[in-house]
Scaffold this motif. Structure first.
Motif, PDB file in Angstrom:
ATOM      1  N   ARG A 119      -6.145   0.376  -3.579  1.00  0.00           N
ATOM      2  CA  ARG A 119      -5.592  -0.466  -4.648  1.00  0.00           C
ATOM      3  C   ARG A 119      -6.691  -1.053  -5.535  1.00  0.00           C
ATOM      4  O   ARG A 119      -6.487  -1.275  -6.728  1.00  0.00           O
ATOM      5  CB  ARG A 119      -4.743  -1.583  -4.033  1.00  0.00           C
ATOM      6  CG  ARG A 119      -3.393  -1.089  -3.521  1.00  0.00           C
ATOM      7  CD  ARG A 119      -2.716  -2.126  -2.668  1.00  0.00           C
ATOM      8  NE  ARG A 119      -1.335  -1.764  -2.343  1.00  0.00           N
ATOM      9  CZ  ARG A 119      -0.679  -2.239  -1.289  1.00  0.00           C
ATOM     10  NH1 ARG A 119      -1.275  -3.087  -0.462  1.00  0.00           N
ATOM     11  NH2 ARG A 119       0.567  -1.879  -1.058  1.00  0.00           N
ATOM     12  N   LEU A 120      -7.841  -1.313  -4.947  1.00  0.00           N
ATOM     13  CA  LEU A 120      -8.955  -1.838  -5.744  1.00  0.00           C
ATOM     14  C   LEU A 120      -9.635  -0.741  -6.560  1.00  0.00           C
ATOM     15  O   LEU A 120     -10.510  -1.017  -7.374  1.00  0.00           O
ATOM     16  CB  LEU A 120      -9.992  -2.499  -4.819  1.00  0.00           C
ATOM     17  CG  LEU A 120      -9.582  -3.861  -4.239  1.00  0.00           C
ATOM     18  CD1 LEU A 120     -10.402  -4.180  -2.992  1.00  0.00           C
ATOM     19  CD2 LEU A 120      -9.737  -4.965  -5.275  1.00  0.00           C
ATOM     20  N   LEU A 150      -8.506  -8.824   4.774  1.00  0.00           N
ATOM     21  CA  LEU A 150      -7.740  -8.792   3.524  1.00  0.00           C
ATOM     22  C   LEU A 150      -6.463  -7.967   3.709  1.00  0.00           C
ATOM     23  O   LEU A 150      -5.376  -8.365   3.269  1.00  0.00           O
ATOM     24  CB  LEU A 150      -8.597  -8.183   2.412  1.00  0.00           C
ATOM     25  CG  LEU A 150      -8.042  -8.303   0.999  1.00  0.00           C
ATOM     26  CD1 LEU A 150      -8.301  -9.709   0.455  1.00  0.00           C
ATOM     27  CD2 LEU A 150      -8.687  -7.284   0.072  1.00  0.00           C
ATOM     28  N   PRO A 185       2.028  -6.260  -1.978  1.00  0.00           N
ATOM     29  CA  PRO A 185       0.994  -7.161  -1.451  1.00  0.00           C
ATOM     30  C   PRO A 185       1.082  -8.550  -2.074  1.00  0.00           C
ATOM     31  O   PRO A 185       1.708  -8.739  -3.113  1.00  0.00           O
ATOM     32  CB  PRO A 185      -0.297  -6.456  -1.858  1.00  0.00           C
ATOM     33  CG  PRO A 185       0.072  -5.656  -3.058  1.00  0.00           C
ATOM     34  CD  PRO A 185       1.505  -5.240  -2.886  1.00  0.00           C
ATOM     35  N   ASP A 186       0.431  -9.495  -1.424  1.00  0.00           N
ATOM     36  CA  ASP A 186       0.416 -10.875  -1.910  1.00  0.00           C
ATOM     37  C   ASP A 186      -0.766 -11.058  -2.861  1.00  0.00           C
ATOM     38  O   ASP A 186      -1.762 -11.713  -2.546  1.00  0.00           O
ATOM     39  CB  ASP A 186       0.301 -11.824  -0.714  1.00  0.00           C
ATOM     40  CG  ASP A 186       0.282 -13.286  -1.158  1.00  0.00           C
ATOM     41  OD1 ASP A 186       0.557 -13.555  -2.344  1.00  0.00           O
ATOM     42  OD2 ASP A 186      -0.018 -14.144  -0.318  1.00  0.00           O
ATOM     43  N   CYS A 187      -0.644 -10.460  -4.040  1.00  0.00           N
ATOM     44  CA  CYS A 187      -1.761 -10.491  -4.992  1.00  0.00           C
ATOM     45  C   CYS A 187      -2.016 -11.904  -5.512  1.00  0.00           C
ATOM     46  O   CYS A 187      -3.146 -12.256  -5.842  1.00  0.00           O
ATOM     47  CB  CYS A 187      -1.483  -9.547  -6.155  1.00  0.00           C
ATOM     48  SG  CYS A 187      -1.268  -7.832  -5.650  1.00  0.00           S
ATOM     49  N   CYS A 219      -4.376 -13.486  -3.193  1.00  0.00           N
ATOM     50  CA  CYS A 219      -5.507 -12.654  -2.751  1.00  0.00           C
ATOM     51  C   CYS A 219      -6.820 -13.117  -3.380  1.00  0.00           C
ATOM     52  O   CYS A 219      -6.897 -13.307  -4.599  1.00  0.00           O
ATOM     53  CB  CYS A 219      -5.244 -11.197  -3.126  1.00  0.00           C
ATOM     54  SG  CYS A 219      -6.633 -10.110  -2.748  1.00  0.00           S
ATOM     55  N   CYS A 255      -8.991  -6.895  -9.122  1.00  0.00           N
ATOM     56  CA  CYS A 255      -8.134  -5.793  -8.688  1.00  0.00           C
ATOM     57  C   CYS A 255      -7.200  -5.342  -9.809  1.00  0.00           C
ATOM     58  O   CYS A 255      -6.461  -6.157 -10.370  1.00  0.00           O
ATOM     59  CB  CYS A 255      -7.304  -6.227  -7.482  1.00  0.00           C
ATOM     60  SG  CYS A 255      -6.243  -4.908  -6.848  1.00  0.00           S
ATOM     61  N   GLN A 264      -4.516  -3.810  -9.600  1.00  0.00           N
ATOM     62  CA  GLN A 264      -3.101  -3.869  -9.218  1.00  0.00           C
ATOM     63  C   GLN A 264      -2.501  -5.256  -9.433  1.00  0.00           C
ATOM     64  O   GLN A 264      -1.279  -5.403  -9.525  1.00  0.00           O
ATOM     65  CB  GLN A 264      -2.941  -3.522  -7.727  1.00  0.00           C
ATOM     66  CG  GLN A 264      -3.572  -2.230  -7.302  1.00  0.00           C
ATOM     67  CD  GLN A 264      -2.801  -1.020  -7.788  1.00  0.00           C
ATOM     68  OE1 GLN A 264      -1.578  -0.991  -7.702  1.00  0.00           O
ATOM     69  NE2 GLN A 264      -3.508  -0.039  -8.323  1.00  0.00           N
ATOM     70  N   ALA A 265      -3.352  -6.269  -9.486  1.00  0.00           N
ATOM     71  CA  ALA A 265      -2.864  -7.643  -9.394  1.00  0.00           C
ATOM     72  C   ALA A 265      -1.898  -8.012 -10.514  1.00  0.00           C
ATOM     73  O   ALA A 265      -0.941  -8.749 -10.291  1.00  0.00           O
ATOM     74  CB  ALA A 265      -4.044  -8.609  -9.372  1.00  0.00           C
TER      75      ALA A 265
HETATM   76  S1  SF4 Z   1      -5.000  -8.118  -5.544  1.00  0.00           S
HETATM   77 FE1  SF4 Z   1      -3.214  -7.352  -4.420  1.00  0.00          FE
HETATM   78  S2  SF4 Z   1      -3.422  -5.103  -4.386  1.00  0.00           S
HETATM   79 FE2  SF4 Z   1      -5.417  -5.984  -4.956  1.00  0.00          FE
HETATM   80  S3  SF4 Z   1      -6.547  -6.133  -3.032  1.00  0.00           S
HETATM   81 FE3  SF4 Z   1      -5.555  -8.108  -3.371  1.00  0.00          FE
HETATM   82  S4  SF4 Z   1      -3.590  -7.987  -2.295  1.00  0.00           S
HETATM   83 FE4  SF4 Z   1      -4.389  -5.887  -2.498  1.00  0.00          FE
END
Ligand code: SF4
Length: 261
Positions: free
Chosen positions: A162-163, A202, A212-214, A217, A223, A225-226
């Motif tokens: 995802r990163l 993580l 995920p709990d962005c 995070c 990231c 995806q966030a």
């Molecule tokens: S921001 Fe979201 S997708 Fe990216 S590493 Fe963190 S939890 Fe995972």
């Protein structure tokens, strides 16, 4: 170590590593020899570290040397492994693993791996029965061999993918190498071990299989995806929306738990 020309992504890695240490603390430095670590990981795979350690110590009291453990019957070990998942399989695997090591190296001592390259040591370990790429990397990173190897299991693969730290669709076995190819040349075994530990925490606390709990995070600002809507975040099979938060680290923390790869 650096081969990528993607300077944005490369420059983000040290910042990610720094944030992970600030959030979760440093990986525990291991002094166990490689064989002890390999047998422990085989026994404790899929278990909480405390449970694995308790059974491991019990096993070592019953079989105080590797020869005795190599000769142990699967029935005896199965009885000893009460409470462990897949205890029969592990009871058969551990003596088999020790026998293979003796056949391949002439004894119960993996210290010769300190004299070969990290890749050669990993290839040697991977030829042993039941030793995955992930487990081989974990032995190299979290034993007295102290190598800059990044073990990646299915859980820690989630934040790596995802990163954007690996090529899209890359197989699990390639992820550790691909991350390290993007890392600064200055990354040593300690930094890689801390990064590995941070990724595991993580994955467990924020980067779950489904959404995920962005929001919570610690790597959200780094990231891609966030900021995406739920439907566009890379999803993995299983799991529910992630809301669990690991407790903040209080100094040196426990070691790496390897899951099946
Ligand atoms: S921001 Fe979201 S997708 Fe990216 S590493 Fe963190 S939890 Fe995972």
């Amino acid at each position: 170590m650096q081969t990528s020309l993607d300077f944005d992504r490369d420059s983000a890695l040290p910042r990610m590593a720094e944030i992970l240490v600030l959030t979760f603390g440093k990986a525990r430095r291991h002094t166990d020899d490689a064989l002890r670590q390999l047998i422990f990981m085989t026994l404790a795979e899929g278990e909480a570290r405390s449970v694995g350690l308790a059974v491991f110590e019990q096993m070592r009291r019953r079989y105080p040397n590797w020869r005795a453990l190599s000769d142990a019957s699967a029935d005896d070990l199965t009885g000893l492994f009460v409470g462990l998942a897949h205890r029969r399989r592990k009871a058969e695997a551990i003596p088999g693993l020790l026998k293979a090591i003796e056949a391949e190296s002439g004894g119960f001592d993996l210290s010769f791996l300190a004299r070969v390259s990290t890749d050669a040591a990993r290839r040697w370990l991977e030829k042993l029965p039941g030793v995955s790429h992930t487990m081989a990397s974990a032995v190299l990173a979290f034993s007295s061999l102290n190598r800059a190897a990044l073990p990646v299991d299915r859980a820690s693969a989630r934040p790596i993918r995802r990163l954007g730290l690996c090529a899209e669709g890359a197989p699990l076995s390639a992820l550790g190498r691909q991350v390290l190819e993007r890392a600064p040349a200055s990354w040593d075994a300690e930094i890689v071990a801390d990064f590995s530990y941070g990724l595991s925490r993580l994955a467990a606390g924020y980067c779950g299989p489904a959404r995920p709990d962005c929001e919570g995070c610690p790597l959200s600002t780094l990231c891609p995806q966030a900021a995406r809507p739920d439907s566009q975040v890379i999803a993995f099979p299983g799991g529910q929306h992630q809301r669990r938060r690991p407790a903040p680290a209080q100094g040196p923390t426990s070691g790496h738990g390897v899951k099946a790869s």
